[in-house]
Design a protein around this motif. Structure first.
Motif, mmCIF file in Angstrom:
data_model
loop_
_atom_site.group_PDB
_atom_site.id
_atom_site.type_symbol
_atom_site.label_atom_id
_atom_site.label_comp_id
_atom_site.label_asym_id
_atom_site.label_seq_id
_atom_site.Cartn_x
_atom_site.Cartn_y
_atom_site.Cartn_z
ATOM 1 N N THR A 161 67.310 14.690 78.094
ATOM 2 C CA THR A 161 66.332 13.696 77.652
ATOM 3 C C THR A 161 65.449 14.193 76.514
ATOM 4 O O THR A 161 65.113 15.379 76.429
ATOM 5 C CB THR A 161 65.445 13.252 78.832
ATOM 6 O OG1 THR A 161 64.596 12.188 78.405
ATOM 7 C CG2 THR A 161 64.606 14.415 79.349
ATOM 8 N N LEU A 162 65.075 13.242 75.649
ATOM 9 C CA LEU A 162 64.095 13.508 74.594
ATOM 10 C C LEU A 162 62.773 12.807 74.875
ATOM 11 O O LEU A 162 61.781 13.059 74.210
ATOM 12 C CB LEU A 162 64.635 13.022 73.244
ATOM 13 C CG LEU A 162 65.517 13.958 72.438
ATOM 14 C CD1 LEU A 162 65.920 13.287 71.130
ATOM 15 C CD2 LEU A 162 64.845 15.278 72.159
ATOM 16 N N GLY A 163 62.793 11.900 75.845
ATOM 17 C CA GLY A 163 61.578 11.155 76.157
ATOM 18 C C GLY A 163 61.911 9.739 76.557
ATOM 19 O O GLY A 163 63.061 9.407 76.850
ATOM 20 N N GLU A 164 60.889 8.880 76.562
ATOM 21 C CA GLU A 164 61.058 7.505 77.008
ATOM 22 C C GLU A 164 60.748 6.517 75.893
ATOM 23 O O GLU A 164 59.966 6.803 74.989
ATOM 24 C CB GLU A 164 60.136 7.213 78.196
ATOM 25 C CG GLU A 164 60.508 7.950 79.468
ATOM 26 C CD GLU A 164 59.588 7.590 80.619
ATOM 27 O OE1 GLU A 164 60.082 7.501 81.758
ATOM 28 O OE2 GLU A 164 58.378 7.389 80.374
ATOM 29 N N ILE A 165 61.371 5.352 75.978
ATOM 30 C CA ILE A 165 61.052 4.241 75.092
ATOM 31 C C ILE A 165 60.719 3.029 75.956
ATOM 32 O O ILE A 165 61.124 2.949 77.115
ATOM 33 C CB ILE A 165 62.207 3.905 74.131
ATOM 34 C CG1 ILE A 165 63.504 3.644 74.914
ATOM 35 C CG2 ILE A 165 62.391 5.005 73.110
ATOM 36 C CD1 ILE A 165 64.646 3.184 74.030
ATOM 37 N N ARG A 270 62.779 3.260 79.433
ATOM 38 C CA ARG A 270 64.109 3.862 79.448
ATOM 39 C C ARG A 270 64.065 5.238 78.793
ATOM 40 O O ARG A 270 63.224 5.508 77.938
ATOM 41 C CB ARG A 270 65.109 2.997 78.682
ATOM 42 C CG ARG A 270 65.327 1.619 79.269
ATOM 43 C CD ARG A 270 66.342 0.853 78.429
ATOM 44 N NE ARG A 270 65.796 0.425 77.149
ATOM 45 C CZ ARG A 270 66.498 0.361 76.011
ATOM 46 N NH1 ARG A 270 67.761 0.746 75.992
ATOM 47 N NH2 ARG A 270 65.929 -0.074 74.899
ATOM 48 N N GLU A 271 64.979 6.092 79.178
ATOM 49 C CA GLU A 271 65.088 7.408 78.565
ATOM 50 C C GLU A 271 66.027 7.347 77.364
ATOM 51 O O GLU A 271 67.003 6.599 77.347
ATOM 52 C CB GLU A 271 65.642 8.426 79.561
ATOM 53 C CG GLU A 271 64.682 8.861 80.646
ATOM 54 C CD GLU A 271 65.295 9.948 81.512
ATOM 55 O OE1 GLU A 271 65.082 11.136 81.208
ATOM 56 O OE2 GLU A 271 65.996 9.595 82.483
ATOM 57 N N LYS A 294 64.413 19.035 71.319
ATOM 58 C CA LYS A 294 63.580 18.997 72.520
ATOM 59 C C LYS A 294 62.277 19.778 72.289
ATOM 60 O O LYS A 294 61.209 19.369 72.769
ATOM 61 C CB LYS A 294 64.352 19.579 73.700
ATOM 62 C CG LYS A 294 65.506 18.686 74.160
ATOM 63 C CD LYS A 294 66.372 19.347 75.190
ATOM 64 C CE LYS A 294 65.673 19.462 76.529
ATOM 65 N NZ LYS A 294 66.602 19.958 77.583
ATOM 66 N N LYS A 295 62.363 20.852 71.546
ATOM 67 C CA LYS A 295 61.169 21.643 71.252
ATOM 68 C C LYS A 295 60.185 20.865 70.390
ATOM 69 O O LYS A 295 58.966 21.007 70.516
ATOM 70 C CB LYS A 295 61.589 22.938 70.537
ATOM 71 C CG LYS A 295 60.417 23.841 70.182
ATOM 72 C CD LYS A 295 60.902 25.096 69.472
ATOM 73 C CE LYS A 295 59.734 25.986 69.052
ATOM 74 N NZ LYS A 295 60.209 27.212 68.329
ATOM 75 N N ASN A 296 60.723 20.028 69.490
ATOM 76 C CA ASN A 296 59.876 19.291 68.551
ATOM 77 C C ASN A 296 59.649 17.839 68.956
ATOM 78 O O ASN A 296 59.100 17.058 68.177
ATOM 79 C CB ASN A 296 60.509 19.334 67.160
ATOM 80 C CG ASN A 296 60.508 20.724 66.564
ATOM 81 O OD1 ASN A 296 59.497 21.191 66.053
ATOM 82 N ND2 ASN A 296 61.626 21.416 66.652
ATOM 83 N N ALA A 297 60.066 17.495 70.176
ATOM 84 C CA ALA A 297 59.898 16.122 70.655
ATOM 85 C C ALA A 297 58.416 15.799 70.863
ATOM 86 O O ALA A 297 57.628 16.666 71.214
ATOM 87 C CB ALA A 297 60.671 15.931 71.941
#
Length: 297
Positions: A161-165, A270-271, A294-297
């Protein structure tokens, strides 16, 4: 260049150390071999490169001129070696990414800009497809990595995952005012408005269709659009109500260009993230890119 590169290496080392014995130790050759190489280079160039005294050697005026060029040449060689080392460390140096046009513009591009600046040696190709097509390309080994909105079923495909929308419905104030005049009704906006949605092949559309069906919201005036950019632009000129991703219209919401439509219940977030089939040990650049994002998310 007529001179043997090894002669320039000897010249460069002697100039840096200022001492023939130190240069010999650094190059693992004898002092007589060092002196012989310098004499040969001087004879070939028909100039004197070093002046010698009891404390060592010093570049002559001609030697200084040559040293400037040789220093730049060896620096370029060192940069080339460093780039090759990076390529070897990161695998084949080629990354094939599948992504929808929406996620490419609003998510991937920012990561790519910084990643390419840090890893200019890596070649990247992009396949802009829907999530379903991206997953199919992945299964066919036509891409290394896919950036997608997480579907309900991934069939054991790894997802990072990179995050949620968050999906929301938006419109303009002027459209809503005109809609109220035309319908003269207090019915739900989503039932009476011109509803603009992504086409049925898009996973976002499938997600929203499920939401509308669950809440028994029916609308016979649906305009299908193939790109979220167009949805946003059509909404801004007052064509109707559109379902878009909140993160992609934050500026318009803050400025008041668009307004959010109240819903009977919020749409679950959603992811978004990466999927890949390939072993990242086989192509380490895959994991390198994932970790970078992922580090810069």
């Amino acid at each position: 260049m007529d001179q043997n590169l090894s002669l320039y290496k000897v010249f460069y080392t002697v100039a840096n150390t200022g001492n023939i014995s130190k240069a010999a130790a650094e190059l693992y050759i004898s002092q007589p071999a060092i002196s012989k190489s310098i004499r040969k280079l001087e004879q070939n160039l028909e100039v004197t490169l070093f002046s010698r005294n009891s404390r060592g050697v010093h570049l002559t005026e001609e030697g200084e001129v040559l040293y400037d060029y040789v220093q730049k040449a060896f620096y370029s060689l060192q940069l080339g070696e460093m780039q090759l080392k990076k390529i070897n460390e990161l695998g084949i140096g080629h990354l094939r990414i599948g992504v929808s046009t929406t996620l490419c513009k609003y998510v991937l591009l920012d990561y790519l800009k910084d990643f390419i600046a840090a890893h200019p040696h890596i070649r990247i190709t992009i396949e802009c497809q829907s999530t379903n097509h991206t997953l199919q390309l992945l299964k066919e080994n036509k891409i290394d990595l896919g950036l997608i909105g997480k579907p309900e079923r991934l069939h054991h495909i790894p997802f990072e995952t990179l995050g949620e929308i968050e999906d929301i419905f938006v419109s303009t104030n002027s459209y809503l005012e005109n809609l109220a005049l035309r319908t003269d009704s207090k019915e739900d906006i989503l039932r009476t408005a011109a509803l603009m949605l992504m086409d049925k092949e898009n996973i976002t559309r499938q997600y929203i269709d499920d939401y509308l069906a669950f809440h028994h919201i029916e609308n016979s005036n649906v305009l299908e659009v193939s790109a979220m950019d167009l949805l946003i632009e059509f909404t801004k000129i007052g064509l109707g109500v559109a379902c878009v991703i909140r993160q992609f219209v934050e500026k318009e919401l803050q400025e008041g260009t668009l307004v959010e439509i109240p819903l009977p219940a919020p749409i679950h977030k959603r992811e978004i993230g990466f999927v890949h089939l390939a072993d990242t040990q086989t192509n380490p650049v895959i994991q390198e890119f994932i970790d970078f994002c992922k580090k810069n998310a």
